[in-house]
Write an enzyme that holds these catalytic residues in place. Sequence first.
Site, PDB file in Angstrom:
ATOM      1  CE  LYS A 112      -4.295  -1.830   0.744  1.00 51.71           C
ATOM      2  NZ  LYS A 112      -5.373  -2.299   1.525  1.00 51.71           N
ATOM      3  CE  LYS A 125      -5.632  -9.408  -2.630  1.00 49.03           C
ATOM      4  NZ  LYS A 125      -6.095  -9.287  -1.257  1.00 49.03           N
ATOM      5  CE  LYS A 141     -13.505  -7.126  -0.006  1.00 47.97           C
ATOM      6  NZ  LYS A 141     -12.647  -6.584   1.022  1.00 47.97           N
TER       7      LYS A 141
HETATM    8  P1  ATP Z   1      -8.697  -5.327  -0.420  1.00 51.64           P
HETATM    9  O1  ATP Z   1      -8.752  -5.756  -1.840  1.00 51.64           O
HETATM   10  O2  ATP Z   1      -9.517  -4.130  -0.124  1.00 51.64           O
HETATM   11  O3  ATP Z   1      -7.321  -5.280   0.150  1.00 51.64           O
HETATM   12  P2  ATP Z   1      -9.266  -7.990   0.304  1.00 51.64           P
HETATM   13  O4  ATP Z   1     -10.405  -8.525  -0.483  1.00 51.64           O
HETATM   14  O5  ATP Z   1      -7.897  -8.421   0.004  1.00 51.64           O
HETATM   15  O6  ATP Z   1      -9.440  -6.438   0.352  1.00 51.64           O
HETATM   16  P3  ATP Z   1     -10.570  -8.926   2.717  1.00 51.64           P
HETATM   17  O7  ATP Z   1     -11.900  -8.479   2.347  1.00 51.64           O
HETATM   18  O8  ATP Z   1     -10.322  -8.712   4.142  1.00 51.64           O
HETATM   19  O9  ATP Z   1      -9.425  -8.273   1.867  1.00 51.64           O
HETATM   20  O10 ATP Z   1     -10.352 -10.437   2.388  1.00 51.64           O
HETATM   21  C1  ATP Z   1     -11.185 -11.369   2.938  1.00 51.64           C
HETATM   22  C2  ATP Z   1     -10.665 -12.740   2.662  1.00 51.64           C
HETATM   23  O11 ATP Z   1     -10.623 -12.972   1.229  1.00 51.64           O
HETATM   24  C3  ATP Z   1      -9.253 -12.994   3.179  1.00 51.64           C
HETATM   25  O12 ATP Z   1      -9.202 -14.284   3.765  1.00 51.64           O
HETATM   26  C4  ATP Z   1      -8.413 -12.937   1.957  1.00 51.64           C
HETATM   27  O13 ATP Z   1      -7.261 -13.736   2.081  1.00 51.64           O
HETATM   28  C5  ATP Z   1      -9.352 -13.497   0.890  1.00 51.64           C
HETATM   29  N1  ATP Z   1      -9.009 -12.986  -0.443  1.00 51.64           N
HETATM   30  C6  ATP Z   1      -8.990 -11.710  -0.852  1.00 51.64           C
HETATM   31  N2  ATP Z   1      -8.631 -11.603  -2.152  1.00 51.64           N
HETATM   32  C7  ATP Z   1      -8.394 -12.876  -2.574  1.00 51.64           C
HETATM   33  C8  ATP Z   1      -7.968 -13.434  -3.825  1.00 51.64           C
HETATM   34  N3  ATP Z   1      -7.716 -12.679  -4.879  1.00 51.64           N
HETATM   35  N4  ATP Z   1      -7.834 -14.774  -3.913  1.00 51.64           N
HETATM   36  C9  ATP Z   1      -8.102 -15.561  -2.841  1.00 51.64           C
HETATM   37  N5  ATP Z   1      -8.492 -15.091  -1.626  1.00 51.64           N
HETATM   38  C10 ATP Z   1      -8.630 -13.778  -1.486  1.00 51.64           C
END
Ligand code: ATP
Length: 331
Positions: free
Chosen positions: A114, A196, A199
């Site tokens: 970040k 990755k 969202k």
């Molecule tokens: P941001 O994109 O805002 O950083 P995020 O989606 O990475 O958010 P969280 O909403 O807290 O973060 O993630 C919730 C869960 O989803 C966590 O267990 C995270 O490891 C999983 N996750 C998030 N993105 C992925 C991905 N691309 N593939 C697999 N698992 C994911």
Amino acid sequence: MKKIVSGIKPTGSLTLGNYLGAIKQFVKLQEERKEDEFYLFIADLHAITTRQTPHELRNRTLDIAAMYIASGLDKDRTTMFIQSEVLQHAELGYILQSNVYMGELERMTQYKDKVAKGEESIASSLFTYPALMAADILLYDADYVPVGDDQKQHLELTRDIANRFNHYYNDFFTVPEPIIPEVGARIMDLQDPYKKMSKSSDNPKGYITMFDEENMIKKKIRSAKTDSLGVIKYDPINQTGLANLLNIYASATDTNVEEIVLKYKVSNYKTFKEDLGQVLVDLLIPIQERYQDLIKSDSLQEILNQGRDRASDYAFKKMRKCKRKVGLGRK
Ligand code: ATP
Ligand code: LTN
């Protein structure tokens, strides 16, 4: 009986990555482990480590709760709650900040990524975030924490914090273990398969949200970045985009990548993508229909009230003991 705890940040619309990496996994564990207890929270305190619009944050918090249930979570076997409604998360988070070192926090890749994005104003809570995440887990004496691959490092730090605390104050916290799925742990961006699926990404073509309509889902898969080799095989180095799509297919259908490769061996990208689009439509549309019923219902509110009360009960007792251990307040 084991305790399984996980959280999800309401920072944007839930993506297919969240579903395959975390939600599906949580639901599956619940089906497999009938004896165990499940805690699941919407991590709104974590969401505000980056700037959020208040009414959007509040709506998304409820959206996520409804999506979890719509995805097959058993509401009677889950303590589902909103993080900020259980006051002890912030309280323990602060105590754990005093048990984690600057050097450890500086090594966290999520934080470094970040910062590397070059945003100007980085909140101090983004830096101390892992202490709060450790609190989320240790507060409930979690045995297992199902997460996607990106959270592995935070989980390791949580274990270090727990061990350090236990060493200094005598055994107090359960040291948790992560559960990371074999397939689906790291779903990549559809337009940039080296990053990755996220969202909070700037390019909506790169992710499928759990709210996307049928045509949108198909369109995003059709335009997902692949390569010019034109053969269907699993080669993450030379065919990174295709490898991601194969992983998505395998994870969404509970099969393995080899089977999918075999099925499409003599096919082409176009047919494979059409089929994958349909697989995802068949997966997501029924969830969306259940979501629509839930979001309007009173039952969601009841689930969250009950979850808050149950979680608070445990958290209150744990914190009373914790403060005694640390020497805070009066006896
Ligand atoms: P941001 O994109 O805002 O950083 P995020 O989606 O990475 O958010 P969280 O909403 O807290 O973060 O993630 C919730 C869960 O989803 C966590 O267990 C995270 O490891 C999983 N996750 C998030 N993105 C992925 C991905 N691309 N593939 C697999 N698992 C994911
Ligand atoms: N840090 C996680 C979300 C999260 C979490 C947790 C996951 C906050 N607290 C406790 C598991 C257990 C993320 O950014 N994906």
